[in-house]
Design a protein around this motif. Structure first.
Motif, PDB file in Angstrom:
ATOM      1  N   ILE A  92       0.863  -1.174   0.000  1.00 19.80           N
ATOM      2  CA  ILE A  92       0.000   0.000   0.000  1.00 19.80           C
ATOM      3  C   ILE A  92       0.905   1.232   0.000  1.00 19.80           C
ATOM      4  O   ILE A  92       1.847   1.326   0.784  1.00 19.80           O
ATOM      5  CB  ILE A  92      -0.910   0.008   1.261  1.00 19.80           C
ATOM      6  N   ILE A 129      -3.027   5.352   0.785  1.00 22.48           N
ATOM      7  CA  ILE A 129      -3.628   5.925   1.992  1.00 22.48           C
ATOM      8  C   ILE A 129      -2.747   7.034   2.553  1.00 22.48           C
ATOM      9  O   ILE A 129      -1.522   6.952   2.514  1.00 22.48           O
ATOM     10  CB  ILE A 129      -3.907   4.862   3.079  1.00 22.48           C
ATOM     11  N   LEU A 149      -9.552  -1.958   2.317  1.00 25.13           N
ATOM     12  CA  LEU A 149      -8.355  -1.149   2.107  1.00 25.13           C
ATOM     13  C   LEU A 149      -8.382  -0.491   0.736  1.00 25.13           C
ATOM     14  O   LEU A 149      -8.964  -1.022  -0.199  1.00 25.13           O
ATOM     15  CB  LEU A 149      -7.106  -2.029   2.168  1.00 25.13           C
ATOM     16  N   GLY A 182      -8.193   7.792   1.689  1.00 31.04           N
ATOM     17  CA  GLY A 182      -7.680   6.782   0.778  1.00 31.04           C
ATOM     18  C   GLY A 182      -7.989   7.169  -0.648  1.00 31.04           C
ATOM     19  O   GLY A 182      -8.911   7.935  -0.918  1.00 31.04           O
ATOM     20  N   ALA A 239      -0.822  -1.685   6.899  1.00 30.77           N
ATOM     21  CA  ALA A 239      -1.969  -0.882   6.474  1.00 30.77           C
ATOM     22  C   ALA A 239      -3.212  -1.230   7.296  1.00 30.77           C
ATOM     23  O   ALA A 239      -3.958  -0.336   7.707  1.00 30.77           O
ATOM     24  CB  ALA A 239      -2.238  -1.095   4.984  1.00 30.77           C
ATOM     25  N   ILE A 240      -3.426  -2.499   7.565  1.00 30.81           N
ATOM     26  CA  ILE A 240      -4.570  -2.932   8.386  1.00 30.81           C
ATOM     27  C   ILE A 240      -4.456  -2.326   9.778  1.00 30.81           C
ATOM     28  O   ILE A 240      -5.438  -1.820  10.326  1.00 30.81           O
ATOM     29  CB  ILE A 240      -4.647  -4.472   8.443  1.00 30.81           C
ATOM     30  N   TYR A 254      -5.428   1.337   9.652  1.00 32.35           N
ATOM     31  CA  TYR A 254      -6.888   1.478   9.588  1.00 32.35           C
ATOM     32  C   TYR A 254      -7.501   1.218  10.956  1.00 32.35           C
ATOM     33  O   TYR A 254      -8.366   1.968  11.423  1.00 32.35           O
ATOM     34  CB  TYR A 254      -7.488   0.500   8.569  1.00 32.35           C
TER      35      TYR A 254
END
Length: 183
Positions: free
Chosen positions: A4, A62, A58, A34, A22-23, A26
């Motif tokens: 990402i 981002i 996702l 995003g 990335a998770i 978030y």
């Protein structure tokens, strides 16, 4: 595994995140916005009381909370240098594999040349040996292209082997000029 593209609040590329990173961003609420088509959802565990399974959608690009840092000096390494030069010797024009290329200093280091983007090119071993400790003019080996320092958008493209179409579209809008390697 897909990476990402991480941006700062101003939209400047600041690196690549793994899917796991990335998770986590978030989940912590660090994602400000995003860009791009939503990727396939990532599912987590099942909530014991409600029976609902957690899900995070996702996006390929981002922007994270945090301060905006001015300036970016792209690190110079052979991998990104060779990609910048399209894995092509900038003396003979032949494309080579990474293992067959070397970093050549246009103005040799022994003669005051610096190890920086504007003074290095990809060269095959034969041409690098032939050029030796000379400038291209002295060796009668003219450069096929002028070495340049990639901007932050170009460098983030060069630093990654595989990027998504949304990421390429975002990055390529800020390339300094059309690039053969950006297809």
């Amino acid at each position: 595994m897909q990476a990402i593209l991480k941006l700062d609040l101003a939209g400047q590329p600041r690196g690549w995140l793994s899917l796991h990173e990335a998770i986590s961003a978030y989940a912590r609420g660090d994602v400000v916005y995003g860009i791009g088509d939503v990727l396939p959802p990532v599912f987590g565990g099942v909530q014991r009381l409600s029976g609902q399974r957690s899900r995070i959608d996702l996006q390929p690009i981002i922007a994270l909370q945090g301060r905006i840092v001015q300036g970016f000096t792209p690190p110079l390494c052979n991998r990104t240098l060779f990609r910048r030069d399209d894995h092509r010797c900038l003396y003979c024009g032949t494309q080579y594999s990474r293992s067959e290329l070397t970093r050549d200093h246009v103005l040799p280091v022994s003669r005051g040349g610096k190890d920086r983007w504007e003074n290095v090119v990809a060269a095959c071993k034969r041409c690098n040996w032939q050029k030796d400790n000379h400038t291209p003019e002295e060796a009668s080996m003219p450069l096929l292209a002028i070495p340049f320092r990639p901007n932050t958008y170009e460098w983030h493209y060069l630093a990654k082997d595989r990027i998504l179409a949304d990421q390429m579209q975002y990055l390529s809008q800020q390339f300094k000029a059309p690039r053969d390697w950006a297809h």
